[in-house]
Motif scaffolding. Structure first.
Motif, mmCIF file in Angstrom:
data_model
loop_
_atom_site.group_PDB
_atom_site.id
_atom_site.type_symbol
_atom_site.label_atom_id
_atom_site.label_comp_id
_atom_site.label_asym_id
_atom_site.label_seq_id
_atom_site.Cartn_x
_atom_site.Cartn_y
_atom_site.Cartn_z
ATOM 1 N N ALA A 1 29.339 42.724 -13.252
ATOM 2 C CA ALA A 1 28.557 41.734 -12.496
ATOM 3 C C ALA A 1 28.232 42.254 -11.098
ATOM 4 C CB ALA A 1 29.326 40.420 -12.409
ATOM 5 N N GLU A 2 29.178 42.952 -10.491
ATOM 6 C CA GLU A 2 28.938 43.506 -9.154
ATOM 7 C C GLU A 2 27.903 44.629 -9.224
ATOM 8 O OE1 GLU A 2 33.092 42.824 -6.711
ATOM 9 O OE2 GLU A 2 33.050 44.389 -8.261
ATOM 10 N N THR A 3 27.977 45.462 -10.242
ATOM 11 C CA THR A 3 26.967 46.512 -10.405
ATOM 12 C C THR A 3 25.586 45.898 -10.596
ATOM 13 O OG1 THR A 3 28.568 48.053 -11.364
ATOM 14 C CG2 THR A 3 26.242 48.472 -11.809
ATOM 15 N N ARG A 4 25.498 44.844 -11.396
ATOM 16 C CA ARG A 4 24.215 44.182 -11.636
ATOM 17 C C ARG A 4 23.655 43.617 -10.332
ATOM 18 N NH1 ARG A 4 21.470 42.244 -15.922
ATOM 19 N NH2 ARG A 4 23.121 43.028 -17.290
ATOM 20 N N LEU A 5 24.503 42.977 -9.515
ATOM 21 C CA LEU A 5 24.041 42.417 -8.239
ATOM 22 C C LEU A 5 23.552 43.523 -7.310
ATOM 23 C CD1 LEU A 5 23.702 39.956 -6.375
ATOM 24 C CD2 LEU A 5 26.064 40.309 -5.618
ATOM 25 N N LEU A 6 24.268 44.644 -7.267
ATOM 26 C CA LEU A 6 23.869 45.762 -6.409
ATOM 27 C C LEU A 6 22.515 46.308 -6.821
ATOM 28 C CD1 LEU A 6 25.057 47.749 -4.131
ATOM 29 C CD2 LEU A 6 25.378 49.316 -6.052
ATOM 30 N N GLY B 1 18.854 47.773 -21.275
ATOM 31 C CA GLY B 1 20.280 48.102 -21.187
ATOM 32 C C GLY B 1 20.587 49.087 -20.079
ATOM 33 N N GLY B 2 19.642 49.271 -19.155
ATOM 34 C CA GLY B 2 19.820 50.282 -18.107
ATOM 35 C C GLY B 2 20.954 49.973 -17.159
ATOM 36 N N ILE B 3 21.088 48.700 -16.747
ATOM 37 C CA ILE B 3 22.154 48.339 -15.802
ATOM 38 C C ILE B 3 23.518 48.599 -16.432
ATOM 39 C CG2 ILE B 3 23.226 46.410 -14.581
ATOM 40 C CD1 ILE B 3 20.436 45.269 -14.127
ATOM 41 N N GLU B 4 23.670 48.201 -17.715
ATOM 42 C CA GLU B 4 24.931 48.423 -18.401
ATOM 43 C C GLU B 4 25.216 49.918 -18.547
ATOM 44 O OE1 GLU B 4 22.480 46.505 -19.330
ATOM 45 O OE2 GLU B 4 23.296 44.460 -19.428
ATOM 46 N N ILE C 1 24.173 52.385 -16.528
ATOM 47 C CA ILE C 1 24.571 52.938 -15.221
ATOM 48 C C ILE C 1 26.014 52.572 -14.913
ATOM 49 C CG2 ILE C 1 24.168 52.790 -12.725
ATOM 50 C CD1 ILE C 1 21.173 52.388 -13.388
ATOM 51 N N HIS C 2 26.371 51.304 -15.147
ATOM 52 C CA HIS C 2 27.746 50.875 -14.876
ATOM 53 C C HIS C 2 28.724 51.667 -15.724
ATOM 54 C CE1 HIS C 2 31.048 48.194 -13.834
ATOM 55 N NE2 HIS C 2 31.361 48.142 -15.142
ATOM 56 N N GLY C 3 28.384 51.853 -16.987
ATOM 57 C CA GLY C 3 29.285 52.581 -17.865
ATOM 58 C C GLY C 3 29.407 54.041 -17.504
ATOM 59 N N GLU C 4 28.291 54.711 -17.213
ATOM 60 C CA GLU C 4 28.318 56.127 -16.849
ATOM 61 C C GLU C 4 29.142 56.366 -15.587
ATOM 62 O OE1 GLU C 4 27.200 58.886 -18.206
ATOM 63 O OE2 GLU C 4 26.161 58.043 -19.939
ATOM 64 N N ALA C 5 29.074 55.435 -14.638
ATOM 65 C CA ALA C 5 29.801 55.587 -13.376
ATOM 66 C C ALA C 5 31.211 55.036 -13.451
ATOM 67 C CB ALA C 5 29.044 54.879 -12.250
ATOM 68 N N GLY C 6 31.528 54.360 -14.562
ATOM 69 C CA GLY C 6 32.842 53.743 -14.668
ATOM 70 C C GLY C 6 33.066 52.695 -13.594
ATOM 71 N N GLY C 7 31.958 52.129 -13.052
ATOM 72 C CA GLY C 7 32.069 51.136 -11.987
ATOM 73 C C GLY C 7 32.446 51.726 -10.633
ATOM 74 N N TRP C 8 32.542 53.053 -10.566
ATOM 75 C CA TRP C 8 32.907 53.702 -9.280
ATOM 76 C C TRP C 8 31.743 53.509 -8.302
ATOM 77 C CZ3 TRP C 8 37.409 56.854 -10.394
ATOM 78 C CH2 TRP C 8 38.061 57.306 -9.248
ATOM 79 N N PRO C 9 31.948 52.761 -7.205
ATOM 80 C CA PRO C 9 30.822 52.394 -6.324
ATOM 81 C C PRO C 9 29.982 53.575 -5.872
ATOM 82 C CG PRO C 9 32.733 51.097 -5.770
ATOM 83 C CD PRO C 9 33.197 52.095 -6.789
ATOM 84 N N HIS C 10 30.627 54.650 -5.486
ATOM 85 C CA HIS C 10 29.870 55.816 -5.005
ATOM 86 C C HIS C 10 28.986 56.373 -6.119
ATOM 87 C CE1 HIS C 10 29.243 59.510 -2.566
ATOM 88 N NE2 HIS C 10 29.147 60.076 -3.759
ATOM 89 N N LEU C 11 29.513 56.408 -7.332
ATOM 90 C CA LEU C 11 28.752 56.988 -8.430
ATOM 91 C C LEU C 11 27.641 56.055 -8.896
ATOM 92 C CD1 LEU C 11 31.682 58.603 -10.462
ATOM 93 C CD2 LEU C 11 30.265 59.604 -8.647
#
Length: 754
Positions: A599-604, A633-636, A638-648
């Motif tokens: 959810a935080e990745t989606r908001l960002l 499915g792009g947001i999902e 990106i979140h998955g590829e970065a593992g939710g790591w904010p910098h990534l």
């Protein structure tokens, strides 16, 4: 011309021109005349010479007194018709001439007596009272000035000028009024006499008629050198419009004009206000020519201040111009058009507001700065139009940035509400917070959290934070406590103690006690953040710091309930080896900063500037991204590829937007997503290498991670330390009884570049 020295002037025709030159100097520059007397050893040693100098100068002017007196008496008696006091009246022309000549001579005699003799008498008294021989000559000069001409005495501290000048004036008026003094019109005649004398010697009113020709219908700067103010230091009445004449003089000869304005301010009290008006207008005009709006306050700080009229408004002008400068400086730090456009627009609005407000100020502030602001507005308008034009050509805003702590004003940012809520609940405990340890792995967003925390906590919580990577922080205990004290003092506006005296832990603790009392009185709290606190442990190992520092902090945590010590770092407290940290921070609460939730990745990715102060809440110009922009499915992804790591997450999004703009695409296709991920591991090579390899401290740790090059999963390591380290670093997760890398982007990097 080069005049004959003052002490050599005699009653000779060859000396007449020099005598008039000295009298002219006396009339317009009395301080120079006085300085000449002070430099003459003959005059200083023998005051009799001073007396004869006065007599000689006065005598050279007697013919002019005589001529002027005749002309004035003709006007008063012959033209105006004021009767004489003669009784019986003169019966023929000879008697009439005799009558007037006699009274003119009486006037001249009175002028000598009052203008010189009276002044010298007072001067001798002052000289004797001074108790020094050399001071008598100066005392005589002062006595003449005080005893003869009030106006000149005001203009000159010590000057013989007044005695001779007003002596001449009294001579003139005595000659004019001598015959009237005992006539039937005594009161009127005396008034006329005194008025003429006062007007000539003190007020110099007659200059005003000539002044009008300098300023009407338009000020003529080329003629300023002939204006009385330019060559006469004793014009007592302010000349209206002189400020405009001075400005015209600056236009004619810039450097000389500016020097003249400063001269009048420094040495000419009666014309000072006009000179200050000219200086203020000149500052405004100089500022109006400045092309860099961030430098405007370098002009306004020169504005004069005072308690009257426009002078009391100049501090407010400085404040308003400073606001314009701050916005321009903010604009100068931005290189992305989407951020420049709203700030450039706000700059225009600020300048227009300035124009509206300055209109109600006194002159010359109102007219001059309003004109200047119009030039500033045009510069701001151009900047806005340039930014707007770029936006129209480049539709996708690049707001994502993988790097230093995020600036929420111009970069994609979301608040970590879960973490912030925990911090607030701890800081606001009624009994005081027992200290906090904010833990999160590198590039997880801890420093960004600290940087933007103030807008999410109550206003009663004052926030300061320092980084232990600052040289002043880790150089020595003394430099660290001074840095902390300076930051605290600035945040609390606490001026009761000089931080320069803080040179040991004992005085620092006393300082903290005073701060705690101040906070308690104000019902405030202090959030004292120490970022990268692991450096303290490193410096303990290097013996730069001692355990006494930790003991002092522990005592402060237990004693100062209005202060909350917050240690922020990427290592758990058990990883620090150079001190018994758990013992010193035994009561501190630990708050973990986790990776982004989906959810935080989606908001960002969809509302990256929702918390930026540069746009209103519903401003349609604020950059937003529709979820479809990122592809199906792009947001999902990106979140998955970065593992939710904010910098990534920021790294992948930044790379995607750059590719979109380079290729003039409108949304993310699967092919573009794949290319962006491949490009991201190149851009982020340094951070990925640090997270994967740089933090491997245990034997076999890097070798285990390298195993993911060839396979997606590996057996869980049996070594307990290795197991804890990899889990703590958030690198792995369990799948079907084995481990795989939690962050696919790291595995992609490992296989391509690791």
């Amino acid at each position: 011309m080069t005049p004959i020295p003052l002490d050599q002037i005699r009653l000779r025709w060859s000396h007449h021109k020099s005598a008039l030159w000295w009298l002219g100097l006396l009339y317009r520059r009395p301080h120079i005349f006085r300085a000449t007397i002070d430099k003459s050893e003959k005059i200083i040693k023998n005051r009799i010479i001073l007396f004869f100098v006065c007599i000689n100068l006065y005598s050279h002017f007697i013919p002019y007194i005589f001529i002027i007196s005749i002309l004035m008496r003709f006007i008063l008696h012959g033209f105006i018709g004021i009767p004489t006091s003669a009784f019986p009246p003169p019966s023929n022309m000879v008697e009439n001439i005799y009558f007037h000549l006699f009274n003119i001579l009486i006037g001249i005699a009175v002028g000598i007596a009052v203008g010189i003799a009276g002044g010298i008498t007072v001067g001798i008294a002052l000289g004797i009272a001074g108790g020094i021989a050399g001071g008598i000559a100066g005392g005589i000069a002062v006595g003449i000035a005080v005893g003869i001409a009030v106006g000149i005495a005001v203009g000159i501290a010590f000057g013989i000028a007044g005695g001779i000048t007003v002596g001449i004036a009294f001579g003139i008026t005595g000659g004019i009024a001598g015959g009237i003094a005992f006539g039937i019109a005594f009161g009127i005649a005396f008034g006329i006499a005194f008025g003429i004398a006062f007007g000539i010697a003190v007020l110099r009113v007659y200059y005003y008629l000539f002044h009008l020709f300098f300023v009407w219908p338009k000020a003529n700067g080329r003629l300023y050198i002939y204006h009385p103010v330019a060559w006469d230091n004793l014009c007592s009445i302010p000349f209206r419009g002189l400020d405009q004449l001075l400005l015209a003089y600056v236009d004619h000869t810039n450097e000389e004009g500016r020097k003249e304005i400063e001269r009048l301010i420094d040495t000419y009290p009666s014309q000072r206000m006009q000179a200050l008006q000219a200086k203020t207008a000149l500052i405004a005009r100089d500022a109006s020519k400045e092309k860099n709006l961030s430098k405007l306050d370098s002009y306004t700080y020169k504005l004069p201040e005072g308690e009257k009229k426009f002078l009391k408004q100049t501090p407010k002008v400085r404040e308003m111009v400073s606001e314009i400068c701050q916005i321009q400086r903010r604009l100068d730090t931005l290189n992305r058009p989407f951020f420049r456009e709203p700030i450039a627009f706000s700059l225009i609005k600020e300048i227009e507001s300035f124009q509206d407000r300055i209109s109600g100020f006194y002159e010359p502030l109102a007219s001059e700065f309003r004109k200047a602001a119009e030039n500033w507005r045009q510069i701001a308008q151009k900047q806005w139009e340039e930014a707007k034009a770029v936006i129209e050509k480049k539709p996708t805003a690049q707001v994502f940035r993988a790097g230093d702590p995020v600036d929420r004003g111009q970069e994609a940012f979301i608040p970590r509400h879960g973490v912030i809520g925990e911090i607030e609940s701890q800081v606001m405990l009624s009994t005081g917070c027992p200290g906090l340890i904010v833990y999160g792995r590198r590039r997880i967003g801890k420093s960004t959290l600290l940087k933007n925390l103030s807008i999410f906590l109550p206003s009663s919580v004052r926030i300061i934070s320092i980084s232990m990577q600052q040289a002043q922080a880790f150089s020595s205990t003394e430099s660290l406590i001074r840095l902390l004290a300076t930051e605290i003092q600035y945040s609390l506006n606490f001026k009761d103690i000089n931080t320069e005296n803080l040179n040991d832990l004992q005085t620092f603790f006393k300082f903290l006690t005073q701060c705690n009392q101040h906070l308690q009185k104000e019902e405030n709290r202090l959030f004292l953040g120490i970022d990268e606190y692991e450096y303290i442990d490193r410096k303990l190992g290097e013996r730069v710091f001692s355990n006494d520092l930790l003991a002092t902090i522990r005592e402060s945590i237990q004693t100062h309930r209005q202060l909350t010590w917050v240690f922020v770092g990427s290592h758990e407290i058990t990883e620090l080896s150079h001190a018994e940290w758990p013992s010193f921070l035994v009561s501190a609460r630990t708050i973990v900063v986790p990776p982004f939730s989906e959810a935080e990745t989606r908001l960002l990715l969809t509302e990256p500037l929702k918390y930026s102060p540069w746009w209103e809440k519903d401003d349609p110009r604020r950059p937003r991204f529709d979820p479809t922009f990122w592809g199906n499915g792009g947001i999902e992804r990106i979140h998955g590829e970065a593992g939710g790591w904010p910098h990534l997450v920021q790294l992948i999004a930044e790379t995607i937007v750059d590719l979109i703009n380079d290729e003039e695409a409108h949304e993310v296709s699967p092919n573009l997503m794949e290319r962006a991920l491949n490009k991201a591991i190149v851009r982020g090579d340094t951070v990925l290498r640090q997270l994967m390899h740089g933090e491997c401290k245990l034997p076999g740790e890097w070798n285990y991670l390298r195993g993911f090059r060839a396979r997606d999963t590996q057996a869980i390591p049996e070594d307990e330390e290795l197991y804890r380290s990899l889990k703590r670093r958030l690198l792995v997760e369990e799948v079907g009884g084995e481990w795989k890398l939690r962050v696919p982007l790291m595995q992609r990097w490992l296989r391509e570049r690791g």
